[in-house]
Design a protein around this motif. Sequence first.
Motif: not given
Length: 373
Positions: A288-295, A312-318, A341-349, A351-356
Amino acid sequence: MQVASTITRRKSRQIQVGNVKIGGDAPIAVQSMTNTQTCDVAATVAQITALQDVGADLVRVSIPTMDAAEAFDEIKKQTEIPLIADIHFDHKIALRVAELGVDCLRINPGNIGRDDRVRAVISSARDHGIPIRIGVNAGSLEKSLQQKYGEPTPAALVESAMRHIDILDKLNFPDFKVSLKASDVFMTVQAYQQLASQIEQPLHLGITEAGSLRSGAVKSAIGLGMLLSEGIGDTIRVSLAADPVEEIRVGFDILKSLRIRNKGINLIACPSCSRQQFDVIETVNALEERLEDILEPMDVAVIGCVVNGPGEAKSAAIGLTGGEPNSLFVDGKPNHKVENAVLVDHLEKEIRDRIARQNASGSDKIIPIKDIS
């Protein structure tokens, strides 16, 4: 699978605040108000910019003095978002900010004074194409209404609003919106319900003096949610004793929960239990903190185990489902495994790659959230 929203918006006259349409079939606008000293131009501009960065559609600025009006001139030049000037009593301030290009006047005609002063303000607003917001507050009702009702009531708020509306009607000025705010949820809701059927103008919703970030967000969600679910409301402000940026975030969260309007990441997360395969709370807070800039709107599910996770995962984009190792779903299907060990970094990437990719293709079809406003 999400159930379709059944909310039918109240039909209202559409007005224009800068480049933002309010009412009619326009999206419900989210706004906040600066709490800096208006004469401190740099601080006020910085706060307006911060509000715009988190998605605000409109920003209100208090203009209590003529010095503040002159400072507003500089503020307006340095910002892009439509600005509403909050003015009481002194009609000369209203005339000045109208000349300076304000996008809306928050001003109660009844407290301006003599008829000629009211006419001058309305004439200037008409000449400059500026709408007006009538703002009734339970804490500042006219003395005559306080005596008549003994205490603030829904009927008292509505009568106060109609007094101001009658002035604008007599001057043939229909381009206004109205707010009826109290700190009491039920008083506010009942007042808006009563007024909604009496006028055609847009309604600005808010629970005034709602409280701190937590308690104020709860009260606002209940009160605004009740009204919005009935189709009442064209623009909202969540009033919090907190950073104004939080007002915008909570406002969009309220609209998002009702599937009225979506902006930013919609995190679907379990409260966690002993079945979790990773620290859900820590992961969600970090995301939530890392993704605050995404509109851009996107559903992201973070579920700690395999009981509810895959559904729940089947109903979400990611979607992330806890396991050994954890599974990442993309567009409802298992895609690959992710270690703790890499959950947050991996999820953020991801999400951002998908939006890009979405922005590069110009497509809005890959995001399952529905925006009905």
